[in-house]
Every structure is written in C-alpha cells, then in structure tokens.
Design a protein around this motif. Structure first.
Motif, PDB file in Angstrom:
ATOM      1  N   ASP A  39      18.809 -46.930  30.024  1.00 16.69           N
ATOM      2  CA  ASP A  39      18.207 -45.766  29.385  1.00 16.69           C
ATOM      3  C   ASP A  39      18.789 -44.523  30.065  1.00 16.69           C
ATOM      4  OD1 ASP A  39      16.619 -44.252  27.747  1.00 16.69           O
ATOM      5  OD2 ASP A  39      14.885 -44.334  29.105  1.00 16.69           O
ATOM      6  N   VAL A  40      19.878 -44.021  29.503  1.00 12.91           N
ATOM      7  CA  VAL A  40      20.564 -42.866  30.077  1.00 12.91           C
ATOM      8  C   VAL A  40      20.679 -41.780  29.014  1.00 12.91           C
ATOM      9  CG1 VAL A  40      21.860 -44.167  31.795  1.00 12.91           C
ATOM     10  CG2 VAL A  40      22.816 -43.881  29.527  1.00 12.91           C
ATOM     11  N   PRO A  41      20.659 -40.495  29.422  1.00 21.50           N
ATOM     12  CA  PRO A  41      20.740 -39.420  28.436  1.00 21.50           C
ATOM     13  C   PRO A  41      22.114 -39.315  27.770  1.00 21.50           C
ATOM     14  CG  PRO A  41      20.640 -38.525  30.657  1.00 21.50           C
ATOM     15  CD  PRO A  41      20.439 -39.999  30.767  1.00 21.50           C
ATOM     16  N   TRP A  42      23.189 -39.669  28.485  1.00 21.11           N
ATOM     17  CA  TRP A  42      24.528 -39.640  27.896  1.00 21.11           C
ATOM     18  C   TRP A  42      25.368 -40.714  28.556  1.00 21.11           C
ATOM     19  CZ3 TRP A  42      28.671 -38.576  31.101  1.00 21.11           C
ATOM     20  CH2 TRP A  42      28.363 -38.015  32.334  1.00 21.11           C
ATOM     21  N   VAL A  43      26.419 -41.113  27.865  1.00 18.67           N
ATOM     22  CA  VAL A  43      27.284 -42.188  28.343  1.00 18.67           C
ATOM     23  C   VAL A  43      28.715 -41.677  28.400  1.00 18.67           C
ATOM     24  CG1 VAL A  43      28.145 -44.506  27.853  1.00 18.67           C
ATOM     25  CG2 VAL A  43      25.792 -43.924  27.310  1.00 18.67           C
ATOM     26  N   MET A  44      29.390 -41.971  29.514  1.00 21.37           N
ATOM     27  CA  MET A  44      30.804 -41.592  29.629  1.00 21.37           C
ATOM     28  C   MET A  44      31.625 -42.433  28.664  1.00 21.37           C
ATOM     29  SD  MET A  44      31.264 -41.124  33.729  1.00 21.37           S
ATOM     30  CE  MET A  44      32.987 -40.774  33.527  1.00 21.37           C
ATOM     31  N   PRO A  45      32.783 -41.966  28.241  1.00 25.73           N
ATOM     32  CA  PRO A  45      33.627 -42.771  27.360  1.00 25.73           C
ATOM     33  C   PRO A  45      34.201 -43.970  28.117  1.00 25.73           C
ATOM     34  CG  PRO A  45      34.747 -40.752  27.975  1.00 25.73           C
ATOM     35  CD  PRO A  45      33.355 -40.646  28.511  1.00 25.73           C
ATOM     36  N   ALA A  46      34.652 -44.948  27.362  1.00 27.14           N
ATOM     37  CA  ALA A  46      35.242 -46.147  27.967  1.00 27.14           C
ATOM     38  C   ALA A  46      36.501 -45.776  28.746  1.00 27.14           C
ATOM     39  CB  ALA A  46      35.578 -47.156  26.876  1.00 27.14           C
ATOM     40  N   ASN A  47      36.710 -46.452  29.863  1.00 25.85           N
ATOM     41  CA  ASN A  47      37.905 -46.215  30.677  1.00 25.85           C
ATOM     42  C   ASN A  47      38.881 -47.353  30.437  1.00 25.85           C
ATOM     43  OD1 ASN A  47      39.806 -45.575  32.631  1.00 25.85           O
ATOM     44  ND2 ASN A  47      38.691 -46.674  34.208  1.00 25.85           N
ATOM     45  N   LEU A  48      40.013 -47.052  29.821  1.00 29.84           N
ATOM     46  CA  LEU A  48      41.042 -48.052  29.590  1.00 29.84           C
ATOM     47  C   LEU A  48      42.293 -47.773  30.418  1.00 29.84           C
ATOM     48  CD1 LEU A  48      40.600 -48.480  25.741  1.00 29.84           C
ATOM     49  CD2 LEU A  48      39.599 -49.828  27.584  1.00 29.84           C
ATOM     50  N   ARG A  49      42.243 -46.779  31.305  1.00 31.24           N
ATOM     51  CA  ARG A  49      43.365 -46.476  32.208  1.00 31.24           C
ATOM     52  C   ARG A  49      43.135 -47.166  33.542  1.00 31.24           C
ATOM     53  NH1 ARG A  49      43.074 -40.542  32.368  1.00 31.24           N
ATOM     54  NH2 ARG A  49      43.382 -40.989  34.566  1.00 31.24           N
ATOM     55  N   PRO A  50      44.029 -48.077  33.936  1.00 31.56           N
ATOM     56  CA  PRO A  50      43.834 -48.781  35.202  1.00 31.56           C
ATOM     57  C   PRO A  50      43.764 -47.821  36.389  1.00 31.56           C
ATOM     58  CG  PRO A  50      45.521 -49.856  33.900  1.00 31.56           C
ATOM     59  CD  PRO A  50      45.186 -48.573  33.206  1.00 31.56           C
ATOM     60  N   PHE A  51      42.836 -48.085  37.279  1.00 31.68           N
ATOM     61  CA  PHE A  51      42.612 -47.386  38.549  1.00 31.68           C
ATOM     62  C   PHE A  51      42.102 -45.953  38.403  1.00 31.68           C
ATOM     63  CE2 PHE A  51      45.942 -50.576  39.410  1.00 31.68           C
ATOM     64  CZ  PHE A  51      45.186 -51.424  40.179  1.00 31.68           C
ATOM     65  N   ALA A  52      41.737 -45.505  37.220  1.00 30.60           N
ATOM     66  CA  ALA A  52      41.182 -44.160  37.061  1.00 30.60           C
ATOM     67  C   ALA A  52      39.797 -44.077  37.713  1.00 30.60           C
ATOM     68  CB  ALA A  52      41.101 -43.773  35.590  1.00 30.60           C
ATOM     69  N   THR A  53      38.964 -45.069  37.499  1.00 29.66           N
ATOM     70  CA  THR A  53      37.632 -45.068  38.096  1.00 29.66           C
ATOM     71  C   THR A  53      37.722 -45.271  39.608  1.00 29.66           C
ATOM     72  OG1 THR A  53      36.746 -46.002  36.057  1.00 29.66           O
ATOM     73  CG2 THR A  53      35.338 -46.127  37.984  1.00 29.66           C
ATOM     74  N   VAL A  54      38.654 -46.097  40.057  1.00 31.64           N
ATOM     75  CA  VAL A  54      38.824 -46.312  41.502  1.00 31.64           C
ATOM     76  C   VAL A  54      39.232 -45.009  42.176  1.00 31.64           C
ATOM     77  CG1 VAL A  54      40.178 -47.539  43.245  1.00 31.64           C
ATOM     78  CG2 VAL A  54      39.344 -48.770  41.246  1.00 31.64           C
ATOM     79  N   ARG A  55      40.151 -44.274  41.553  1.00 37.33           N
ATOM     80  CA  ARG A  55      40.562 -42.966  42.112  1.00 37.33           C
ATOM     81  C   ARG A  55      39.389 -41.991  42.149  1.00 37.33           C
ATOM     82  NH1 ARG A  55      46.223 -43.421  39.720  1.00 37.33           N
ATOM     83  NH2 ARG A  55      45.058 -43.644  37.859  1.00 37.33           N
ATOM     84  N   ALA A  56      38.591 -41.997  41.083  1.00 41.95           N
ATOM     85  CA  ALA A  56      37.422 -41.109  41.050  1.00 41.95           C
ATOM     86  C   ALA A  56      36.408 -41.505  42.131  1.00 41.95           C
ATOM     87  CB  ALA A  56      36.769 -41.150  39.674  1.00 41.95           C
ATOM     88  N   ASP A  57      36.235 -42.794  42.338  1.00 40.67           N
ATOM     89  CA  ASP A  57      35.326 -43.251  43.390  1.00 40.67           C
ATOM     90  C   ASP A  57      35.850 -42.867  44.764  1.00 40.67           C
ATOM     91  OD1 ASP A  57      33.639 -44.333  41.512  1.00 40.67           O
ATOM     92  OD2 ASP A  57      34.370 -46.388  41.763  1.00 40.67           O
ATOM     93  N   LEU A  58      37.154 -43.016  44.974  1.00 41.98           N
ATOM     94  CA  LEU A  58      37.740 -42.633  46.264  1.00 41.98           C
ATOM     95  C   LEU A  58      37.657 -41.136  46.495  1.00 41.98           C
ATOM     96  CD1 LEU A  58      40.853 -44.980  46.410  1.00 41.98           C
ATOM     97  CD2 LEU A  58      38.746 -45.156  47.750  1.00 41.98           C
ATOM     98  N   ALA A  59      37.681 -40.348  45.408  1.00 46.16           N
ATOM     99  CA  ALA A  59      37.558 -38.893  45.541  1.00 46.16           C
ATOM    100  C   ALA A  59      36.159 -38.505  46.017  1.00 46.16           C
ATOM    101  CB  ALA A  59      37.875 -38.216  44.215  1.00 46.16           C
ATOM    102  N   LEU A  60      35.155 -39.336  45.698  1.00 44.85           N
ATOM    103  CA  LEU A  60      33.798 -39.073  46.195  1.00 44.85           C
ATOM    104  C   LEU A  60      33.760 -39.192  47.719  1.00 44.85           C
ATOM    105  CD1 LEU A  60      31.649 -41.096  43.647  1.00 44.85           C
ATOM    106  CD2 LEU A  60      31.843 -38.618  43.804  1.00 44.85           C
TER     107      LEU A  60
END
Length: 193
Positions: A39-60
């Motif tokens: 139950d979330v107010p909005w949803v991010m789009p699907a990630n189909l680019r490899p390592f994009a989420t990993v890079r974003a996590d490492l940026a945190l």
C-alpha cells in the motif's frame, strides 16, 4: 544396486526429504514476502537497466546501501544449499552442480519478478534478479563443495565416485566376445542350377 554418485540407502531418502521440505518452506516464505501487495502512494517505474538500482543504493552510502544490497543477495541465497540438498547426490561435478543450481536460482528469481508484475505496489527490477542469482552462486560456492567433501569422507568414499555393487545372488554378468558380420554366402539361399 546402488545409484552411481548417490549417498546410499535410507540416508539419501532422508537428505532428499529434508532438502525438499526446507526448499518448499523457504520458497513459501519468499513468495509471502515478495508477492504481497504494498500500500504505497506511488510506484517507481520498472528498472530494466542492469546495476542502476545498485548504483543508486551505493550513492545512499553507509548502512542503508549495505542493507539494500544485502537484502537482494540474501533473499534467495539459501537456494544455493537447498537445491543440491534436495538433489541428494555426493559425487557430482562441482562445476555442473554450480551451473545447475545458479540456473535454477535465476529461473526462480525471474519467476518471482514476472509474478510481481501483477501485484499492486511491486515493480520489476533487473538488479534484484542479478543480486538474487549472485547470492545463490556465492552461497553454493561457500558451502556445498566443502559439505560434500566432508560427507564423502564420513561415508568412506574419499572423492571416488560410487561403483555399482553386484548382487551376490546373481553373480557376474557374462561378457560376449564381438562377433563379425557374416559373409553374404551364409545369408543367401543356395543357388539352383
């Protein structure tokens, strides 16, 4: 007669049943965690680019990055041990076992990702698939070869594949020498004058 490469007797049944029960329990837990609607107010789009989420996590940075990447690695990591355990064989090629286990882990992760497309609040992320598969591979490499070697030593096999045992009541199987092809004169009917 003993199957080549199996543990032997009732031990193989116990190992396979234990592995199967633990595998089903783990997959049920994963399905419950990953296929529940959010139950979330909005949803991010699907990630189909490899390592994009990993890079974003490492940026945190810091503990948040370690937690997020660790979750991806740890979700299906027990499959690296549970799949070979459910298979129940000691004497198998380590490379074949790794490839089979990682392929099964990747397919299970892909199946979960595809099922998530129909769950509200969940999106497909290719990095989750990659991290789950890497977790299965690392767990398999860390635990399975050493555990199999220990079990082989305990069973007295010392890295030698199991040999088929003969049934003493039947005796040895007779061998038949090779027979050549009969000449055509023996096959053709006698010619009449």
């Amino acid at each position: 007669m003993q199957r080549q490469g199996s543990i032997g007797g009732s031990a193989v049944i116990r190992v396979r049943v234990t592995g199967g029960v633990l595998l089903v329990a783990h997959l049920a837990l994963v399905a419950w965690l990953m296929l529940r609607p959010l139950d979330v107010p909005w949803v991010m789009p699907a990630n189909l680019r490899p390592f994009a989420t990993v890079r974003a996590d490492l940026a945190l940075g810091g503990a948040e990055a370690v937690r997020r990447i660790g979750e991806g690695l740890g979700l299906l990591a027990p499959l690296g041990v549970l799949l070979p355990l459910a298979h129940g064989r000691l004497c198998v090629s380590p490379l074949a076992s790794l490839v089979r286990t990682v392929a099964a882990g990747a397919l299970i992760s892909l199946g979960i990702a595809l099922l998530q497309t129909g769950v509200p609040g969940r999106v497909v992320d290719v990095d989750t698939l990659l991290l789950n598969t890497l977790g299965v591979a690392v767990t398999h490499l860390a635990a399975v070869p050493a555990a199999r070697a220990g079990l082989r030593r305990r069973a007295g096999r010392r890295d030698v594949p199991a040999v088929r045992q003969e049934d003493p009541a039947q005796g040895r199987t007779p061998t038949i020498p090779r027979v050549g092809i009969a000449p055509w004169s023996d096959v053709l009917p006698p010619s009449s004058p």
